[in-house]
Design a protein around this motif. Sequence first.
Motif, PDB file in Angstrom:
ATOM      1  N   LEU A  74       0.845  -1.191   0.000  1.00  0.00           N
ATOM      2  CA  LEU A  74       0.000   0.000   0.000  1.00  0.00           C
ATOM      3  C   LEU A  74       0.884   1.246   0.000  1.00  0.00           C
ATOM      4  CD1 LEU A  74      -2.859   1.163   0.195  1.00  0.00           C
ATOM      5  CD2 LEU A  74      -2.667   1.020   2.686  1.00  0.00           C
ATOM      6  N   THR A  75       0.576   2.213  -0.863  1.00  0.00           N
ATOM      7  CA  THR A  75       1.364   3.442  -0.962  1.00  0.00           C
ATOM      8  C   THR A  75       0.558   4.624  -0.434  1.00  0.00           C
ATOM      9  OG1 THR A  75       0.597   3.867  -3.214  1.00  0.00           O
ATOM     10  CG2 THR A  75       2.612   2.570  -2.971  1.00  0.00           C
ATOM     11  N   GLU A 112       5.869   3.475   0.775  1.00  0.00           N
ATOM     12  CA  GLU A 112       5.260   2.194   0.422  1.00  0.00           C
ATOM     13  C   GLU A 112       5.416   1.233   1.588  1.00  0.00           C
ATOM     14  OE1 GLU A 112       5.628  -1.369  -2.949  1.00  0.00           O
ATOM     15  OE2 GLU A 112       7.003   0.344  -2.959  1.00  0.00           O
ATOM     16  N   ASN A 135      -4.163   8.210   0.979  1.00  0.00           N
ATOM     17  CA  ASN A 135      -4.322   7.500  -0.297  1.00  0.00           C
ATOM     18  C   ASN A 135      -5.771   7.703  -0.721  1.00  0.00           C
ATOM     19  OD1 ASN A 135      -5.071   5.361  -2.185  1.00  0.00           O
ATOM     20  ND2 ASN A 135      -3.057   4.481  -1.770  1.00  0.00           N
ATOM     21  N   TRP A 164      -7.697   4.165  -1.066  1.00  0.00           N
ATOM     22  CA  TRP A 164      -7.793   3.289   0.107  1.00  0.00           C
ATOM     23  C   TRP A 164      -8.558   3.969   1.225  1.00  0.00           C
ATOM     24  CZ3 TRP A 164      -5.924   3.681   5.169  1.00  0.00           C
ATOM     25  CH2 TRP A 164      -6.000   2.511   5.933  1.00  0.00           C
ATOM     26  N   SER A 184     -15.548   2.093   0.586  1.00  0.00           N
ATOM     27  CA  SER A 184     -14.941   1.879  -0.730  1.00  0.00           C
ATOM     28  C   SER A 184     -15.492   2.924  -1.686  1.00  0.00           C
ATOM     29  CB  SER A 184     -15.269   0.471  -1.247  1.00  0.00           C
ATOM     30  OG  SER A 184     -14.765   0.290  -2.554  1.00  0.00           O
ATOM     31  N   LEU A 242      -4.900  -0.326 -10.318  1.00  0.00           N
ATOM     32  CA  LEU A 242      -4.477   0.405  -9.120  1.00  0.00           C
ATOM     33  C   LEU A 242      -5.668   0.677  -8.206  1.00  0.00           C
ATOM     34  CD1 LEU A 242      -1.937   2.977 -10.616  1.00  0.00           C
ATOM     35  CD2 LEU A 242      -1.428   1.204  -8.940  1.00  0.00           C
ATOM     36  N   ARG A 294      -6.796  -2.449  -6.654  1.00  0.00           N
ATOM     37  CA  ARG A 294      -5.801  -2.941  -5.706  1.00  0.00           C
ATOM     38  C   ARG A 294      -5.954  -2.255  -4.363  1.00  0.00           C
ATOM     39  NH1 ARG A 294       0.807  -2.419  -6.311  1.00  0.00           N
ATOM     40  NH2 ARG A 294       1.337  -3.590  -4.423  1.00  0.00           N
ATOM     41  N   TRP A 295      -6.247  -0.951  -4.378  1.00  0.00           N
ATOM     42  CA  TRP A 295      -6.378  -0.218  -3.114  1.00  0.00           C
ATOM     43  C   TRP A 295      -7.783  -0.339  -2.518  1.00  0.00           C
ATOM     44  CZ3 TRP A 295      -1.754  -0.632  -3.080  1.00  0.00           C
ATOM     45  CH2 TRP A 295      -0.822   0.047  -3.845  1.00  0.00           C
ATOM     46  N   ILE A 328      -2.478   9.060  -4.536  1.00  0.00           N
ATOM     47  CA  ILE A 328      -2.369   7.687  -4.030  1.00  0.00           C
ATOM     48  C   ILE A 328      -0.918   7.342  -3.701  1.00  0.00           C
ATOM     49  CG2 ILE A 328      -4.390   6.923  -5.323  1.00  0.00           C
ATOM     50  CD1 ILE A 328      -2.522   5.586  -7.324  1.00  0.00           C
ATOM     51  N   TYR A 365       1.720   7.166  -5.674  1.00  0.00           N
ATOM     52  CA  TYR A 365       2.253   6.181  -6.612  1.00  0.00           C
ATOM     53  C   TYR A 365       2.963   6.826  -7.796  1.00  0.00           C
ATOM     54  CZ  TYR A 365       2.317   1.601  -8.911  1.00  0.00           C
ATOM     55  OH  TYR A 365       2.709   0.424  -9.482  1.00  0.00           O
TER      56      TYR A 365
END
Length: 482
Positions: free
Chosen positions: A302-303, A324, A354, A357, A362, A390, A393-394, A470, A472
């Motif tokens: 997670l970033t 990260e 982020n 996330w 959500s 991405l 993923r988060w 995020i 990234y």
Amino acid sequence: MPPGKQQQSNAMLYTMITFVALFIIAATCAVIFYVKAEDYRTAKVDADRRLQALANPSEQGKISSIVGKTPSGQSAFGTLAAHVNTLVSVITGQSTESLADIAASEKVNNTNVEINKTLATLGADAALIGGQTEPVALLKQIEALHVSVNQLRGENRSLAAQLNDVQTNADLLAERARRREEQLMQEMARYQQRFNEVQAQYDELEALMKQSSDEQVQAVMERLDRAREQISEKNAQLEAMQARLEDTEQQLKDALAKLNEWGRFNKEVAALQPDARIIRIDDQLGVVYLNVGSDDHVYVGLTFGVYDRNAPLPEDGKGKAEIEVFKVEKNLSMAKINRVSKKNPIVPEDVVANLVWDSQTSNQFVVAGLFDFDRDGFHDEEGAVRIRELIERWGGRVVDTVTVNTDFVVLGDAPEPMEQPKPEELEADPSLARRVQAVADAAKAYQEVIDRAERLSVPVLNQTRFLHLIGYESLAAKSTPF
């Protein structure tokens, strides 16, 4: 004669008498045997003649194959007669008991008579199954009749279906005729009403014609003046209403603009809230410690973007650093520093965020356009796919259409339209037309996303701002989401 010779002579006499008697007996037996043998021979010849009349030697040798299995206690002739009776019964329908005392030739003759009678009743149709000069194959004809019956049944079903179609069409035509009749009646009623109106106007004009010319002119002038007054009043009302409408529209536009700005602001503020804070820094190892862990659904990879604790998140989303996570404990996690500002280093109590996330919920995203991750000036073929990966993923959700439930739109560059191909280009590459149309469809969908986001006040993020938010951006050009 001496007594001894007398006795010898008597013995010879007895012997001769015995011999003669035996000879007579033997001759008699021979005659009797000959007579009996002749009777037996005559009986045999007669029996052979009768047997020959029933079956010749060749047929006698094949009698078992001709007659078949003979039931116990019944002769082959009786079995054959029973078979004939059964066959005649099958053909004519008579019982086998009634056929027991009838000669076989008579049975066959009667059967032929019945067949000829049946053929006579058929008339010209008898040619279909053969006449008197041609044997009648009953089984084949039964099969042929069965086929004909099936064909007739099929034709009957087809005719029934056609009849049903005709009936349906007739019903439809009747319904159409009824509707047409109703329409004609309605039109006739309208024409009658129109006629009545014209008649009334004619009567009114006729009444006016009967008035004097001065009265007619006066009446027309009065009507004209009243019409002018009504028009003036309507114009004044229309101008006032138009002014109020313009004022109301302006007020509505101002209110909508404020509402859109407020809605977009509220969504962005809610989404750009910090997710955690830094509690310790190890500058030598380039590691920071966060106050969230596995209980907060933090996971390796997670970033986050790092931001000053006393300042709001910048408009472009770029933080002072990007980190990260590489180790997660219950209420603590460790993250390596991927990028940091030399002029503004990380300090304890700095916050991290982020955009995608969230430990509690959500967010919903829509992705549209073309993206360039490696910054080489060319769009990546899988750019939109990487953005989607991405987000997912988060923990975010990606949908295709912007709705009131959409939280953010990640917008890349607009698809560049292709020039309309020339005929020779289409001939050389038939798939070119499909590619041109696909690009046009993509451009249309891209513009629809922008329009819907504007109408629904959904925040729109470009690629750079999204990657900053995020944490990234520093990894985008040198890694993939997985």
